[in-house]
Design a protein around this motif. Structure first.
Motif, mmCIF file in Angstrom:
data_model
loop_
_atom_site.group_PDB
_atom_site.id
_atom_site.type_symbol
_atom_site.label_atom_id
_atom_site.label_comp_id
_atom_site.label_asym_id
_atom_site.label_seq_id
_atom_site.Cartn_x
_atom_site.Cartn_y
_atom_site.Cartn_z
ATOM 1 N N MET A 15 0.830 -1.208 0.000
ATOM 2 C CA MET A 15 0.000 0.000 0.000
ATOM 3 C C MET A 15 0.868 1.264 0.000
ATOM 4 O O MET A 15 0.548 2.250 -0.683
ATOM 5 C CB MET A 15 -0.950 -0.022 1.188
ATOM 6 C CG MET A 15 -2.029 -1.093 1.049
ATOM 7 S SD MET A 15 -3.085 -1.255 2.495
ATOM 8 C CE MET A 15 -3.945 0.297 2.456
ATOM 9 N N ALA A 16 1.965 1.234 0.737
ATOM 10 C CA ALA A 16 2.866 2.383 0.775
ATOM 11 C C ALA A 16 3.520 2.601 -0.589
ATOM 12 O O ALA A 16 3.619 3.743 -1.062
ATOM 13 C CB ALA A 16 3.935 2.181 1.850
ATOM 14 N N VAL A 17 3.948 1.526 -1.228
ATOM 15 C CA VAL A 17 4.552 1.646 -2.549
ATOM 16 C C VAL A 17 3.512 2.141 -3.556
ATOM 17 O O VAL A 17 3.815 2.968 -4.424
ATOM 18 C CB VAL A 17 5.179 0.305 -2.996
ATOM 19 C CG1 VAL A 17 5.639 0.361 -4.439
ATOM 20 C CG2 VAL A 17 6.350 -0.058 -2.089
ATOM 21 N N THR A 18 2.297 1.673 -3.434
ATOM 22 C CA THR A 18 1.223 2.124 -4.321
ATOM 23 C C THR A 18 0.966 3.614 -4.142
ATOM 24 O O THR A 18 0.730 4.344 -5.115
ATOM 25 C CB THR A 18 -0.062 1.314 -4.076
ATOM 26 O OG1 THR A 18 0.226 -0.072 -4.325
ATOM 27 C CG2 THR A 18 -1.193 1.764 -4.962
ATOM 28 N N ALA A 19 1.017 4.086 -2.906
ATOM 29 C CA ALA A 19 0.839 5.520 -2.650
ATOM 30 C C ALA A 19 1.958 6.314 -3.322
ATOM 31 O O ALA A 19 1.701 7.384 -3.905
ATOM 32 C CB ALA A 19 0.805 5.795 -1.151
ATOM 33 N N ILE A 20 3.176 5.813 -3.259
ATOM 34 C CA ILE A 20 4.295 6.478 -3.933
ATOM 35 C C ILE A 20 4.030 6.527 -5.429
ATOM 36 O O ILE A 20 4.249 7.546 -6.088
ATOM 37 C CB ILE A 20 5.632 5.753 -3.638
ATOM 38 C CG1 ILE A 20 5.988 5.890 -2.169
ATOM 39 C CG2 ILE A 20 6.748 6.292 -4.529
ATOM 40 C CD1 ILE A 20 7.136 4.993 -1.734
ATOM 41 N N TYR A 21 3.539 5.433 -5.967
ATOM 42 C CA TYR A 21 3.218 5.353 -7.389
ATOM 43 C C TYR A 21 2.205 6.432 -7.773
ATOM 44 O O TYR A 21 2.373 7.137 -8.766
ATOM 45 C CB TYR A 21 2.663 3.962 -7.701
ATOM 46 C CG TYR A 21 2.371 3.729 -9.150
ATOM 47 C CD1 TYR A 21 3.332 3.210 -9.997
ATOM 48 C CD2 TYR A 21 1.135 4.032 -9.679
ATOM 49 C CE1 TYR A 21 3.074 3.004 -11.335
ATOM 50 C CE2 TYR A 21 0.863 3.828 -11.011
ATOM 51 C CZ TYR A 21 1.835 3.309 -11.836
ATOM 52 O OH TYR A 21 1.562 3.115 -13.150
ATOM 53 N N GLN A 22 1.152 6.566 -6.980
ATOM 54 C CA GLN A 22 0.110 7.548 -7.276
ATOM 55 C C GLN A 22 0.654 8.973 -7.216
ATOM 56 O O GLN A 22 0.342 9.811 -8.069
ATOM 57 C CB GLN A 22 -1.073 7.366 -6.324
ATOM 58 C CG GLN A 22 -1.807 6.065 -6.566
ATOM 59 C CD GLN A 22 -2.779 5.706 -5.455
ATOM 60 O OE1 GLN A 22 -2.746 6.291 -4.373
ATOM 61 N NE2 GLN A 22 -3.624 4.727 -5.720
ATOM 62 N N HIS A 23 1.501 9.252 -6.231
ATOM 63 C CA HIS A 23 2.110 10.584 -6.137
ATOM 64 C C HIS A 23 3.035 10.829 -7.326
ATOM 65 O O HIS A 23 3.032 11.925 -7.897
ATOM 66 C CB HIS A 23 2.878 10.745 -4.829
ATOM 67 C CG HIS A 23 2.005 10.844 -3.617
ATOM 68 N ND1 HIS A 23 1.117 11.873 -3.411
ATOM 69 C CD2 HIS A 23 1.880 10.027 -2.548
ATOM 70 C CE1 HIS A 23 0.470 11.693 -2.274
ATOM 71 N NE2 HIS A 23 0.916 10.576 -1.730
#
Length: 78
Positions: free
Chosen positions: A34-42
């Motif tokens: 989930m944290a990596v996905t958030a980085i992806y979205q940013h």
């Protein structure tokens, strides 16, 4: 759907998420994905802003070239 090949940054983040997911299932690994996905979205938003800025710069350069041509035409008339 997002094109992960749009930029090497997005591909690297996607690959990192896939590597974490391959580790198995646990609350900690789910949180990591989930944290990596958030980085992806940013990162995607930053790239969108970059692309919009580059498009605006190109537009302004075209406008400047037209203005320069008009100025040159006016000078040639006098």
């Amino acid at each position: 759907m997002t094109n992960i090949n749009r930029d090497p940054l997005l591909r690297a983040i996607y690959d990192a998420a896939q590597a974490v997911e391959a580790c198995g299932a646990s609350e900690a690994l789910t949180a990591a994905v989930m944290a990596v996905t958030a980085i992806y979205q940013h990162a995607e938003r930053v790239l969108d802003a970059r692309d919009a800025a580059l498009a605006r710069i190109a537009e302004l350069e075209r406008e400047r070239a037209k203005a320069d041509a008009r100025r040159a035409d006016m000078r040639a008339q006098y």
